[in-house]
Design a protein around this motif. Structure first.
Motif, PDB file in Angstrom:
ATOM      1  N   VAL A 204       7.170  12.374  -0.212  1.00 47.29           N
ATOM      2  CA  VAL A 204       7.490  12.626  -1.618  1.00 47.29           C
ATOM      3  C   VAL A 204       8.153  13.993  -1.779  1.00 47.29           C
ATOM      4  O   VAL A 204       9.179  14.134  -2.455  1.00 47.29           O
ATOM      5  CB  VAL A 204       6.225  12.504  -2.500  1.00 47.29           C
ATOM      6  N   VAL A 205       7.606  14.997  -1.133  1.00 47.22           N
ATOM      7  CA  VAL A 205       8.165  16.350  -1.224  1.00 47.22           C
ATOM      8  C   VAL A 205       9.548  16.414  -0.573  1.00 47.22           C
ATOM      9  O   VAL A 205      10.484  16.991  -1.137  1.00 47.22           O
ATOM     10  CB  VAL A 205       7.202  17.386  -0.586  1.00 47.22           C
ATOM     11  N   ASP A 206       9.706  15.800   0.603  1.00 49.19           N
ATOM     12  CA  ASP A 206      11.009  15.811   1.275  1.00 49.19           C
ATOM     13  C   ASP A 206      12.083  15.116   0.450  1.00 49.19           C
ATOM     14  O   ASP A 206      13.210  15.601   0.358  1.00 49.19           O
ATOM     15  CB  ASP A 206      10.908  15.147   2.651  1.00 49.19           C
ATOM     16  N   LEU A 207      11.738  13.981  -0.149  1.00 51.53           N
ATOM     17  CA  LEU A 207      12.711  13.286  -0.990  1.00 51.53           C
ATOM     18  C   LEU A 207      13.079  14.119  -2.212  1.00 51.53           C
ATOM     19  O   LEU A 207      14.245  14.173  -2.610  1.00 51.53           O
ATOM     20  CB  LEU A 207      12.176  11.917  -1.418  1.00 51.53           C
TER      21      LEU A 207
ATOM     22  N   LEU B  93       0.836  -1.205   0.000  1.00 46.27           N
ATOM     23  CA  LEU B  93       0.000   0.000   0.000  1.00 46.27           C
ATOM     24  C   LEU B  93       0.868   1.251   0.000  1.00 46.27           C
ATOM     25  O   LEU B  93       0.647   2.175  -0.791  1.00 46.27           O
ATOM     26  CB  LEU B  93      -0.938  -0.001   1.211  1.00 46.27           C
ATOM     27  N   GLY B  94       1.862   1.300   0.863  1.00 42.97           N
ATOM     28  CA  GLY B  94       2.752   2.455   0.915  1.00 42.97           C
ATOM     29  C   GLY B  94       3.491   2.680  -0.385  1.00 42.97           C
ATOM     30  O   GLY B  94       3.624   3.815  -0.858  1.00 42.97           O
ATOM     31  N   LEU B  95       3.956   1.599  -1.010  1.00 41.48           N
ATOM     32  CA  LEU B  95       4.662   1.711  -2.287  1.00 41.48           C
ATOM     33  C   LEU B  95       3.756   2.250  -3.380  1.00 41.48           C
ATOM     34  O   LEU B  95       4.135   3.162  -4.125  1.00 41.48           O
ATOM     35  CB  LEU B  95       5.230   0.342  -2.696  1.00 41.48           C
ATOM     36  N   VAL B  96       2.539   1.717  -3.471  1.00 40.88           N
ATOM     37  CA  VAL B  96       1.609   2.179  -4.512  1.00 40.88           C
ATOM     38  C   VAL B  96       1.222   3.639  -4.271  1.00 40.88           C
ATOM     39  O   VAL B  96       1.148   4.431  -5.215  1.00 40.88           O
ATOM     40  CB  VAL B  96       0.368   1.263  -4.586  1.00 40.88           C
ATOM     41  N   LEU B  97       0.996   4.020  -3.024  1.00 46.90           N
ATOM     42  CA  LEU B  97       0.691   5.428  -2.728  1.00 46.90           C
ATOM     43  C   LEU B  97       1.845   6.334  -3.151  1.00 46.90           C
ATOM     44  O   LEU B  97       1.620   7.386  -3.764  1.00 46.90           O
ATOM     45  CB  LEU B  97       0.393   5.612  -1.243  1.00 46.90           C
ATOM     46  N   LEU B  98       3.077   5.929  -2.829  1.00 48.72           N
ATOM     47  CA  LEU B  98       4.237   6.725  -3.238  1.00 48.72           C
ATOM     48  C   LEU B  98       4.331   6.841  -4.758  1.00 48.72           C
ATOM     49  O   LEU B  98       4.571   7.932  -5.286  1.00 48.72           O
ATOM     50  CB  LEU B  98       5.524   6.104  -2.699  1.00 48.72           C
ATOM     51  N   ARG B  99       4.139   5.734  -5.445  1.00 48.33           N
ATOM     52  CA  ARG B  99       4.200   5.764  -6.907  1.00 48.33           C
ATOM     53  C   ARG B  99       3.126   6.668  -7.490  1.00 48.33           C
ATOM     54  O   ARG B  99       3.383   7.435  -8.415  1.00 48.33           O
ATOM     55  CB  ARG B  99       4.031   4.346  -7.468  1.00 48.33           C
ATOM     56  N   ARG B 100       1.899   6.560  -6.989  1.00 43.74           N
ATOM     57  CA  ARG B 100       0.793   7.374  -7.502  1.00 43.74           C
ATOM     58  C   ARG B 100       1.059   8.852  -7.262  1.00 43.74           C
ATOM     59  O   ARG B 100       0.899   9.677  -8.166  1.00 43.74           O
ATOM     60  CB  ARG B 100      -0.536   6.980  -6.850  1.00 43.74           C
ATOM     61  N   ILE B 101       1.432   9.200  -6.049  1.00 48.22           N
ATOM     62  CA  ILE B 101       1.610  10.614  -5.707  1.00 48.22           C
ATOM     63  C   ILE B 101       2.823  11.206  -6.419  1.00 48.22           C
ATOM     64  O   ILE B 101       2.770  12.332  -6.906  1.00 48.22           O
ATOM     65  CB  ILE B 101       1.680  10.784  -4.177  1.00 48.22           C
ATOM     66  N   ALA B 102       3.911  10.443  -6.496  1.00 47.20           N
ATOM     67  CA  ALA B 102       5.096  10.953  -7.195  1.00 47.20           C
ATOM     68  C   ALA B 102       4.857  11.061  -8.694  1.00 47.20           C
ATOM     69  O   ALA B 102       5.330  12.006  -9.336  1.00 47.20           O
ATOM     70  CB  ALA B 102       6.293  10.048  -6.919  1.00 47.20           C
TER      71      ALA B 102
ATOM     72  N   ALA C  38      16.404  14.963   6.182  1.00 45.81           N
ATOM     73  CA  ALA C  38      15.087  15.587   6.335  1.00 45.81           C
ATOM     74  C   ALA C  38      13.953  14.607   6.096  1.00 45.81           C
ATOM     75  O   ALA C  38      12.946  14.621   6.805  1.00 45.81           O
ATOM     76  CB  ALA C  38      14.961  16.774   5.386  1.00 45.81           C
ATOM     77  N   ALA C  39      14.084  13.738   5.119  1.00 44.46           N
ATOM     78  CA  ALA C  39      12.994  12.822   4.784  1.00 44.46           C
ATOM     79  C   ALA C  39      12.976  11.579   5.661  1.00 44.46           C
ATOM     80  O   ALA C  39      12.000  10.830   5.641  1.00 44.46           O
ATOM     81  CB  ALA C  39      13.105  12.416   3.315  1.00 44.46           C
ATOM     82  N   MET C  40      14.018  11.354   6.437  1.00 45.54           N
ATOM     83  CA  MET C  40      14.094  10.133   7.221  1.00 45.54           C
ATOM     84  C   MET C  40      12.998  10.068   8.282  1.00 45.54           C
ATOM     85  O   MET C  40      12.347   9.029   8.442  1.00 45.54           O
ATOM     86  CB  MET C  40      15.467  10.000   7.870  1.00 45.54           C
ATOM     87  N   THR C  41      12.765  11.150   8.995  1.00 46.46           N
ATOM     88  CA  THR C  41      11.719  11.131  10.027  1.00 46.46           C
ATOM     89  C   THR C  41      10.337  11.003   9.404  1.00 46.46           C
ATOM     90  O   THR C  41       9.469  10.338   9.963  1.00 46.46           O
ATOM     91  CB  THR C  41      11.778  12.392  10.902  1.00 46.46           C
ATOM     92  N   THR C  42      10.132  11.604   8.246  1.00 49.91           N
ATOM     93  CA  THR C  42       8.851  11.461   7.550  1.00 49.91           C
ATOM     94  C   THR C  42       8.639  10.018   7.117  1.00 49.91           C
ATOM     95  O   THR C  42       7.536   9.480   7.237  1.00 49.91           O
ATOM     96  CB  THR C  42       8.803  12.395   6.327  1.00 49.91           C
ATOM     97  N   ALA C  43       9.687   9.367   6.617  1.00 48.45           N
ATOM     98  CA  ALA C  43       9.585   7.971   6.210  1.00 48.45           C
ATOM     99  C   ALA C  43       9.264   7.072   7.399  1.00 48.45           C
ATOM    100  O   ALA C  43       8.435   6.165   7.303  1.00 48.45           O
ATOM    101  CB  ALA C  43      10.884   7.521   5.540  1.00 48.45           C
ATOM    102  N   HIS C  44       9.901   7.330   8.530  1.00 48.94           N
ATOM    103  CA  HIS C  44       9.613   6.533   9.724  1.00 48.94           C
ATOM    104  C   HIS C  44       8.178   6.749  10.189  1.00 48.94           C
ATOM    105  O   HIS C  44       7.510   5.794  10.612  1.00 48.94           O
ATOM    106  CB  HIS C  44      10.594   6.873  10.832  1.00 48.94           C
ATOM    107  N   ALA C  45       7.677   7.983  10.100  1.00 45.93           N
ATOM    108  CA  ALA C  45       6.283   8.260  10.470  1.00 45.93           C
ATOM    109  C   ALA C  45       5.318   7.525   9.546  1.00 45.93           C
ATOM    110  O   ALA C  45       4.290   7.005   9.999  1.00 45.93           O
ATOM    111  CB  ALA C  45       6.014   9.761  10.437  1.00 45.93           C
TER     112      ALA C  45
ATOM    113  N   VAL D 242      -1.301  12.800   3.992  1.00 46.09           N
ATOM    114  CA  VAL D 242      -0.412  13.926   4.334  1.00 46.09           C
ATOM    115  C   VAL D 242       1.017  13.442   4.562  1.00 46.09           C
ATOM    116  O   VAL D 242       1.977  14.047   4.067  1.00 46.09           O
ATOM    117  CB  VAL D 242      -0.947  14.688   5.572  1.00 46.09           C
ATOM    118  N   ILE D 243       1.169  12.339   5.277  1.00 40.93           N
ATOM    119  CA  ILE D 243       2.514  11.821   5.535  1.00 40.93           C
ATOM    120  C   ILE D 243       3.160  11.339   4.229  1.00 40.93           C
ATOM    121  O   ILE D 243       4.343  11.594   3.982  1.00 40.93           O
ATOM    122  CB  ILE D 243       2.481  10.693   6.582  1.00 40.93           C
ATOM    123  N   THR D 244       2.395  10.674   3.378  1.00 39.83           N
ATOM    124  CA  THR D 244       2.941  10.199   2.098  1.00 39.83           C
ATOM    125  C   THR D 244       3.334  11.375   1.211  1.00 39.83           C
ATOM    126  O   THR D 244       4.408  11.375   0.603  1.00 39.83           O
ATOM    127  CB  THR D 244       1.929   9.297   1.375  1.00 39.83           C
ATOM    128  N   ARG D 245       2.480  12.379   1.148  1.00 47.34           N
ATOM    129  CA  ARG D 245       2.809  13.580   0.359  1.00 47.34           C
ATOM    130  C   ARG D 245       4.057  14.253   0.900  1.00 47.34           C
ATOM    131  O   ARG D 245       4.927  14.693   0.134  1.00 47.34           O
ATOM    132  CB  ARG D 245       1.641  14.559   0.388  1.00 47.34           C
TER     133      ARG D 245
END
Length: 137
Positions: free
Chosen positions: A63-66, A22-31, A114-121, A57-60
């Motif tokens: 993507v922005v942080d990366l 689910l997380g992977l597909v969300l990342l792919r869709r949003i990116a 910067a994106a590490m804490t977002t990824a962990h969340a 919000v966390i997935t977005r």
């Protein structure tokens, strides 16, 4: 053509756990389709119910942080791909709690996590959804 580490080949299998997929597909869709992709929203609503906004919000944010911190292009496969790129594998490891070494390999800049804490969340939120939905796999 030699197998370059940042190639578009699908070197890795899809994640075994449902919440990771689910997380992977969300990342792919949003990116790939923008921060306000309707299909990503529907996936989040289906999985998270009334808490879907937090997942989006966390997935977005990830993507922005990366995009902001990476010194190189991060290669993502299409949403329906049957495997993962090396970069997607690194992102999934980061979501799973990996440290600065994985972040540095993904972005070519371990000094700016910067994106590490977002990824962990995001990983924690996906695990919470899996527990709530009783996803055993």
């Amino acid at each position: 053509m030699p197998n370059m580490p940042d190639s578009n080949t699908l070197d890795l299998p899809l994640p075994a756990r449902r919440q990771q997929t689910l997380g992977l597909v969300l990342l792919r869709r949003i990116a790939g389709h923008g921060l306000h992709d309707a299909r990503a929203t529907m996936l989040a609503m289906d999985a998270a119910g009334v808490d879907f906004r937090k997942l989006l919000v966390i997935t977005r944010a990830l993507v922005v942080d990366l995009a902001r911190t990476s010194r190189r292009k991060i290669k993502l496969a299409p949403c329906c791909a049957s495997g993962m790129t090396r970069d997607e594998g690194l992102i999934m490891a980061l979501i799973g709690g990996a440290g600065l070494d994985v972040f540095g390999a993904l972005t070519d800049d371990a000094r700016c996590p910067a994106a590490m804490t977002t990824a962990h969340a995001l990983g924690q939120e996906l695990n919470r959804i899996a527990l709530r939905n009783d996803w055993r796999r």
